[in-house]
Design a protein around this motif. Sequence first.
Motif, short mmCIF file in Angstrom:
data_model
loop_
_atom_site.label_atom_id
_atom_site.label_comp_id
_atom_site.label_asym_id
_atom_site.label_seq_id
_atom_site.Cartn_x
_atom_site.Cartn_y
_atom_site.Cartn_z
N GLY A 1 -2.24 9.95 15.45
CA GLY A 1 -1.02 9.09 15.07
C GLY A 1 -1.28 7.72 15.73
O GLY A 1 -1.16 6.83 14.87
N SER B 1 1.63 -4.52 0.89
CA SER B 1 2.62 -3.39 0.16
C SER B 1 2.26 -2.11 0.64
O SER B 1 1.09 -1.68 1.31
CB SER B 1 2.15 -3.67 -1.36
N THR B 2 2.97 -0.95 0.01
CA THR B 2 2.52 0.19 0.53
C THR B 2 1.42 0.78 0.20
O THR B 2 0.78 1.50 0.84
CB THR B 2 3.73 1.16 0.06
N GLU B 3 0.92 0.35 -1.07
CA GLU B 3 -0.21 0.70 -1.62
C GLU B 3 -1.47 0.45 -0.77
O GLU B 3 -2.45 1.24 -0.70
CB GLU B 3 -0.49 0.40 -3.14
N ASP C 1 13.62 6.78 4.02
CA ASP C 1 12.59 7.13 3.14
C ASP C 1 12.62 8.57 2.63
O ASP C 1 12.20 8.63 1.45
CB ASP C 1 11.37 7.10 4.48
N LEU D 1 1.85 8.42 6.63
CA LEU D 1 1.10 9.56 6.51
C LEU D 1 1.80 10.90 6.14
O LEU D 1 1.18 11.58 5.45
CB LEU D 1 1.01 9.88 8.35
N ARG D 2 3.25 10.83 5.92
CA ARG D 2 3.84 11.89 5.36
C ARG D 2 3.57 11.94 3.99
O ARG D 2 3.13 12.86 3.33
CB ARG D 2 5.38 11.80 5.42
N ARG D 3 3.58 10.66 3.35
CA ARG D 3 3.22 10.55 2.11
C ARG D 3 1.95 10.94 1.60
O ARG D 3 1.60 11.51 0.65
CB ARG D 3 3.52 9.01 1.56
N LYS E 1 1.38 14.74 1.94
CA LYS E 1 2.18 15.37 0.53
C LYS E 1 1.27 15.31 -0.69
O LYS E 1 1.41 16.12 -1.57
CB LYS E 1 3.55 14.75 0.18
N LEU F 1 -1.34 -0.45 2.20
CA LEU F 1 -1.18 0.18 3.78
C LEU F 1 -1.77 1.71 3.42
O LEU F 1 -2.67 2.05 4.35
CB LEU F 1 0.12 0.35 4.14
N TYR G 1 6.73 11.83 16.96
CA TYR G 1 7.18 10.91 17.91
C TYR G 1 6.94 11.25 19.27
O TYR G 1 6.77 10.27 20.09
CB TYR G 1 8.58 10.14 17.55
N SER H 1 7.18 2.12 13.36
CA SER H 1 7.97 2.94 12.78
C SER H 1 7.43 3.02 11.35
O SER H 1 8.01 3.84 10.73
CB SER H 1 9.49 2.80 12.85
N THR H 2 6.49 2.33 11.08
CA THR H 2 5.87 2.15 9.56
C THR H 2 5.12 3.47 9.16
O THR H 2 5.17 3.86 8.15
CB THR H 2 5.26 0.68 9.49
N LEU H 3 4.29 3.54 10.22
CA LEU H 3 3.28 4.69 9.94
C LEU H 3 3.60 6.19 9.67
O LEU H 3 3.01 6.88 8.81
CB LEU H 3 2.22 4.81 11.34
N TYR H 4 4.63 6.76 10.07
CA TYR H 4 5.15 8.03 10.07
C TYR H 4 5.28 8.27 8.35
O TYR H 4 4.84 9.05 7.79
CB TYR H 4 6.33 8.53 10.84
N PRO H 5 6.03 7.50 7.71
CA PRO H 5 6.51 7.57 6.33
C PRO H 5 5.04 7.52 5.54
O PRO H 5 4.67 8.28 4.63
CB PRO H 5 7.40 6.70 6.02
#
Lengths: 105, 204
Positions: free
Chosen positions: A25, A6-8, B61, A47-49, A52, A10, B29, A41-45
């Motif tokens: 990264g 789950s996202t939590e 997202d 890290l962004r979250r 934030k 991760l 990226y 492509s999972t990690l960027y979102p």
Amino acid sequence: MKIQVSTELLDGCVLALLAEKDYYGYAITQRIQQTIPISESTLYPVLRRLHKESWLETYDESFKGRNRRYYRLTKAGTKQLGVIRNDWESYKHNIDWLLKGDNHG
Amino acid sequence: MDKETYLEQLKQQLTPLKADECADVIDFYTEYIEDAELTTTEEITAKLGSPKRLARKTLADYSIRATEEEPTVTTPKHNAHLIWLILLAVMASPIAIPLALAIALFFALGILMFLLCCVLLLVLTLAAGVVSVFSIIAGASVLFSSFVTGIFYIGVGLAALGATILISLLGYLILKVLLQAGATLTKFLYQKIRQHSQRKVAAK
């Protein structure tokens, strides 16, 4: 492994890695992928979250004439890691209780 | 050259994002590709997927989280944009074919109805507009030979002009409400689908 993370969880894994030391990264993805199969492509979102929520902060360092962005755990991030660890402990305990079948007696 | 091509294509797909957000994604990226020592487009695509796919994942997202945070933003453009982004996200996510078909049919019907409403309102507005213009011209042209007839036609024309303005305003409002309802429904459906897949992180 068929079980999805789950996202939590991760979030927790990334925060726990950063609790050891600062990472950039690509290295984070590599470390996570050693254990659980996440796509590139999972990690960027994630890290962004986390950024934030102010659970991590970034700083840039030059590497071979280019930029490398490092991620560092904040105090709030350390706190959040504690919350996720606690949640996971109780969750793990409950799933074990169900899965291991020692709940019939 | 290949790396630049890939990143350029990714950038082109990220136009809905604000400039600084887009730059952030591209920076991430760029660094990622450098660190992973990927050089050809094939290598990059094998790891990250096509620029289009990667952009869709990123945009999905952004859009979902953005709307969760600020549910009060309801401009028609924003709503149409949101429906589009969610559609892209649904198409990019691995869900069962029957469900995807049902959703596609549902949206096709919805979009068709919406377009029909648009056309109907447009025709009504145009018709009222044409009637008003011709009545006023006709009225003005006979005003001096037959004053009463002239006044009558000019009056009809002005009334039609009023109707034109009313219909177009009303039409705009109706379309706005429809779009808003569509966006809310789409968001609701998307959240159901996400719950259905238990908010799992897309793994390979």
